[in-house]
Design a protein around this motif. Structure first.
Motif, PDB file in Angstrom:
ATOM      1  N   ARG A 146     -94.936  -4.327  13.292  1.00  0.00           N
ATOM      2  CA  ARG A 146     -94.848  -2.827  12.548  1.00  0.00           C
ATOM      3  C   ARG A 146     -92.945  -2.815  12.540  1.00  0.00           C
ATOM      4  NH1 ARG A 146     -93.996   2.289  15.568  1.00  0.00           N
ATOM      5  NH2 ARG A 146     -93.033   1.785  17.723  1.00  0.00           N
ATOM      6  N   ARG A 147     -93.090  -1.199  11.980  1.00  0.00           N
ATOM      7  CA  ARG A 147     -91.509  -1.173  11.317  1.00  0.00           C
ATOM      8  C   ARG A 147     -90.071  -2.075  11.154  1.00  0.00           C
ATOM      9  NH1 ARG A 147     -89.159   3.286  12.964  1.00  0.00           N
ATOM     10  NH2 ARG A 147     -87.231   2.818  13.811  1.00  0.00           N
ATOM     11  N   LEU A 148     -90.870  -3.275   9.772  1.00  0.00           N
ATOM     12  CA  LEU A 148     -90.101  -4.707   9.742  1.00  0.00           C
ATOM     13  C   LEU A 148     -88.978  -3.691   8.710  1.00  0.00           C
ATOM     14  CD1 LEU A 148     -92.870  -7.405   9.541  1.00  0.00           C
ATOM     15  CD2 LEU A 148     -90.931  -6.678  11.038  1.00  0.00           C
ATOM     16  N   SER A 149     -88.842  -2.491   7.857  1.00  0.00           N
ATOM     17  CA  SER A 149     -87.985  -1.833   7.318  1.00  0.00           C
ATOM     18  C   SER A 149     -86.923  -1.334   8.309  1.00  0.00           C
ATOM     19  CB  SER A 149     -88.969  -1.097   6.167  1.00  0.00           C
ATOM     20  OG  SER A 149     -89.045   0.400   7.182  1.00  0.00           O
ATOM     21  N   ASP A 150     -87.158  -1.321   9.598  1.00  0.00           N
ATOM     22  CA  ASP A 150     -85.747  -0.719  10.254  1.00  0.00           C
ATOM     23  C   ASP A 150     -84.832  -2.220  10.871  1.00  0.00           C
ATOM     24  OD1 ASP A 150     -84.896   1.609  12.159  1.00  0.00           O
ATOM     25  OD2 ASP A 150     -85.706  -0.448  13.798  1.00  0.00           O
ATOM     26  N   PRO A 151     -83.713  -1.989  10.279  1.00  0.00           N
ATOM     27  CA  PRO A 151     -83.381  -2.866  10.743  1.00  0.00           C
ATOM     28  C   PRO A 151     -83.369  -3.738  12.224  1.00  0.00           C
ATOM     29  CG  PRO A 151     -81.462  -1.110  10.106  1.00  0.00           C
ATOM     30  CD  PRO A 151     -83.302  -0.542   9.884  1.00  0.00           C
ATOM     31  N   ASP A 152     -83.385  -2.627  13.227  1.00  0.00           N
ATOM     32  CA  ASP A 152     -83.653  -2.918  14.413  1.00  0.00           C
ATOM     33  C   ASP A 152     -85.122  -3.746  14.490  1.00  0.00           C
ATOM     34  OD1 ASP A 152     -81.192  -2.066  15.177  1.00  0.00           O
ATOM     35  OD2 ASP A 152     -81.734  -0.216  16.323  1.00  0.00           O
ATOM     36  N   GLY A 153     -85.947  -3.586  13.951  1.00  0.00           N
ATOM     37  CA  GLY A 153     -87.420  -3.838  13.941  1.00  0.00           C
ATOM     38  C   GLY A 153     -87.135  -5.300  13.545  1.00  0.00           C
ATOM     39  N   TRP A 154     -86.379  -5.680  11.945  1.00  0.00           N
ATOM     40  CA  TRP A 154     -86.475  -6.911  11.580  1.00  0.00           C
ATOM     41  C   TRP A 154     -85.713  -7.869  12.517  1.00  0.00           C
ATOM     42  CZ3 TRP A 154     -88.862  -9.363   7.950  1.00  0.00           C
ATOM     43  CH2 TRP A 154     -88.046 -10.427   7.904  1.00  0.00           C
ATOM     44  N   SER A 155     -84.763  -7.338  13.255  1.00  0.00           N
ATOM     45  CA  SER A 155     -83.878  -8.298  14.291  1.00  0.00           C
ATOM     46  C   SER A 155     -84.816  -8.894  15.257  1.00  0.00           C
ATOM     47  CB  SER A 155     -82.800  -7.276  14.174  1.00  0.00           C
ATOM     48  OG  SER A 155     -81.560  -7.025  13.679  1.00  0.00           O
ATOM     49  N   ALA A 156     -85.394  -7.799  15.783  1.00  0.00           N
ATOM     50  CA  ALA A 156     -86.498  -8.598  16.739  1.00  0.00           C
ATOM     51  C   ALA A 156     -87.766  -9.371  16.160  1.00  0.00           C
ATOM     52  CB  ALA A 156     -87.311  -6.838  17.107  1.00  0.00           C
ATOM     53  N   PHE A 157     -87.986  -8.973  15.329  1.00  0.00           N
ATOM     54  CA  PHE A 157     -89.207  -9.827  14.468  1.00  0.00           C
ATOM     55  C   PHE A 157     -87.879 -11.633  14.319  1.00  0.00           C
ATOM     56  CE2 PHE A 157     -90.410 -11.975  10.425  1.00  0.00           C
ATOM     57  CZ  PHE A 157     -92.166 -12.229  10.681  1.00  0.00           C
ATOM     58  N   VAL A 158     -86.585 -10.963  13.548  1.00  0.00           N
ATOM     59  CA  VAL A 158     -86.448 -12.426  13.464  1.00  0.00           C
ATOM     60  C   VAL A 158     -85.594 -13.069  14.609  1.00  0.00           C
ATOM     61  CG1 VAL A 158     -84.513 -13.702  12.442  1.00  0.00           C
ATOM     62  CG2 VAL A 158     -85.499 -11.538  11.575  1.00  0.00           C
ATOM     63  N   ALA A 159     -86.111 -12.068  15.985  1.00  0.00           N
ATOM     64  CA  ALA A 159     -85.762 -12.719  16.712  1.00  0.00           C
ATOM     65  C   ALA A 159     -86.775 -13.715  17.921  1.00  0.00           C
ATOM     66  CB  ALA A 159     -85.261 -11.807  18.619  1.00  0.00           C
ATOM     67  N   ALA A 160     -87.901 -12.752  17.905  1.00  0.00           N
ATOM     68  CA  ALA A 160     -89.156 -13.448  17.672  1.00  0.00           C
ATOM     69  C   ALA A 160     -89.664 -14.581  17.335  1.00  0.00           C
ATOM     70  CB  ALA A 160     -90.367 -12.706  17.810  1.00  0.00           C
ATOM     71  N   THR A 161     -89.042 -14.800  16.419  1.00  0.00           N
ATOM     72  CA  THR A 161     -90.081 -16.262  15.011  1.00  0.00           C
ATOM     73  C   THR A 161     -88.888 -16.969  15.494  1.00  0.00           C
ATOM     74  OG1 THR A 161     -87.987 -15.609  13.909  1.00  0.00           O
ATOM     75  CG2 THR A 161     -90.363 -15.273  13.065  1.00  0.00           C
ATOM     76  N   ARG A 162     -87.270 -17.163  16.346  1.00  0.00           N
ATOM     77  CA  ARG A 162     -86.786 -17.968  17.009  1.00  0.00           C
ATOM     78  C   ARG A 162     -86.907 -18.694  18.246  1.00  0.00           C
ATOM     79  NH1 ARG A 162     -80.900 -15.014  14.805  1.00  0.00           N
ATOM     80  NH2 ARG A 162     -81.580 -15.526  13.334  1.00  0.00           N
ATOM     81  N   LEU A 163     -87.654 -18.074  18.698  1.00  0.00           N
ATOM     82  CA  LEU A 163     -88.152 -18.202  20.222  1.00  0.00           C
ATOM     83  C   LEU A 163     -89.503 -18.799  20.112  1.00  0.00           C
ATOM     84  CD1 LEU A 163     -87.542 -15.098  22.518  1.00  0.00           C
ATOM     85  CD2 LEU A 163     -86.738 -17.479  22.297  1.00  0.00           C
TER      86      LEU A 163
END
Length: 310
Positions: A146-163
């Protein structure tokens, strides 16, 4: 069961910072839909707030509430200095009940092994597990965010994909509306708004057939000359669509498309074939794509190098 207005309202609430909404807003603007969401436990009370959400007479500004010993309740004074009591039930804040939302969203999906969702980012990104989709021989990994349009939300998602890198293709169902999702393609991930693949007769439940078709067809963007689905199975070049079913074909397409996106399109053919895990005897793209020639319409080969040309 919830209607489509309630479903859209729920997705909107899920996109707020805390996934919350005041009871007074539900009461004043969405009484029927609010009741549906509360009766189905998709919204659950979180506690109380001490600010009325809206003052419709004064520009929709929040109004601070005060305690009145005289009246024995919370409320506020209007511009005419008249005390306005806010009913106790209107002080309640409701939050999206994410376990219930995830269960209802995936009600029609077959999750291999029946694993419980795992929160990779607290209250933001969940790993669901592998799901079976019509027309696909192998299960596909699925996340919800959720909240992928929010910069913080997107950053958290990207960080999760890297892990936890995508194993080739990962579906990400998002509560974010399609028009607000990030425009850039994200390697190995097909990010899809729940509203685009929901069964209209079942509220927020994702339709597996719709989801499978979306993955197969991809989601080409009008402003780019080439669009490739996350698994490399669908390629659209200036409006013409190509479909690739072979695993190695898809791997080659993904490799070349990633290079094209990164602004360095030319690749060593040997490296591309190796990345696609082709046999040693397959030393040219012609051999790799044996049986079809349409790939040559947008992939060029010269001097041991290959690239997408569109």
């Amino acid at each position: 069961m919830i209607d489509q207005v309630a479903a859209r309202l729920l997705m909107t609430i899920a996109e707020t910072p805390g996934g919350k909404i005041a009871a007074s807003v539900l009461d004043d603007f969405y009484p029927r839909q609010g009741k549906q969401l509360m009766q189905t436990n998709l919204l659950a009370p979180l506690g109380n707030t001490f600010a009325a959400p809206l003052d419709l007479d004064h520009g929709d500004e929040p109004l601070p509430l005060i305690w009145s010993g005289e009246h024995g309740c919370f409320g506020y004074y209007n511009p005419a200095a008249v005390w306005i009591t806010v009913r106790p039930e209107k002080l309640t804040i409701f939050g999206v009940n994410m376990p219930v939302l995830l269960a209802r969203m995936l009600a029609q999906m077959e999750v291999v092994g029946g694993a419980e969702p795992l929160a990779l980012v607290p209250d933001a990104v969940w790993e669901i597990g592998n799901v079976r989709l019509p027309g696909r021989s192998k299960p596909v990994p699925l996340w919800v965010a959720r909240r992928l349009s929010d910069p913080d939300g997107w950053s958290a998602f990207v960080a999760a994909t890297r892990l936890r890198p995508a194993p080739g293709l990962r579906i990400v169902l998002s509560t974010t509306p399609a028009v607000r999702l990030p425009k850039q393609m994200f390697e190995g991930h097909e990010i899809i708004s729940v509203g685009d693949v929901a069964d209209r007769a079942a509220g927020i439940a994702v339709d597996p057939a719709l989801l499978a078709a979306r993955i197969t067809n991809g989601s080409p963007q009008a402003d780019v000359p080439i669009a490739v689905s996350a698994d490399g199975g669908s390629v659209t070049v200036r409006g013409k669509r190509y479909t690739f079913t072979g695993q190695k074909h898809r791997a080659i397409i993904r490799h070349l498309h990633d290079a094209w996106k990164n602004g360095e399109p030319e690749c060593l053919t040997e490296a591309v074939l190796e990345a696609a895990e082709c046999a040693n005897s397959v030393n040219t793209l012609t051999k790799a794509f044996s049986g079809r020639k349409d790939w040559q319409e947008f992939i060029k080969v010269e001097g041991g190098r290959c690239w997408i040309q569109c």
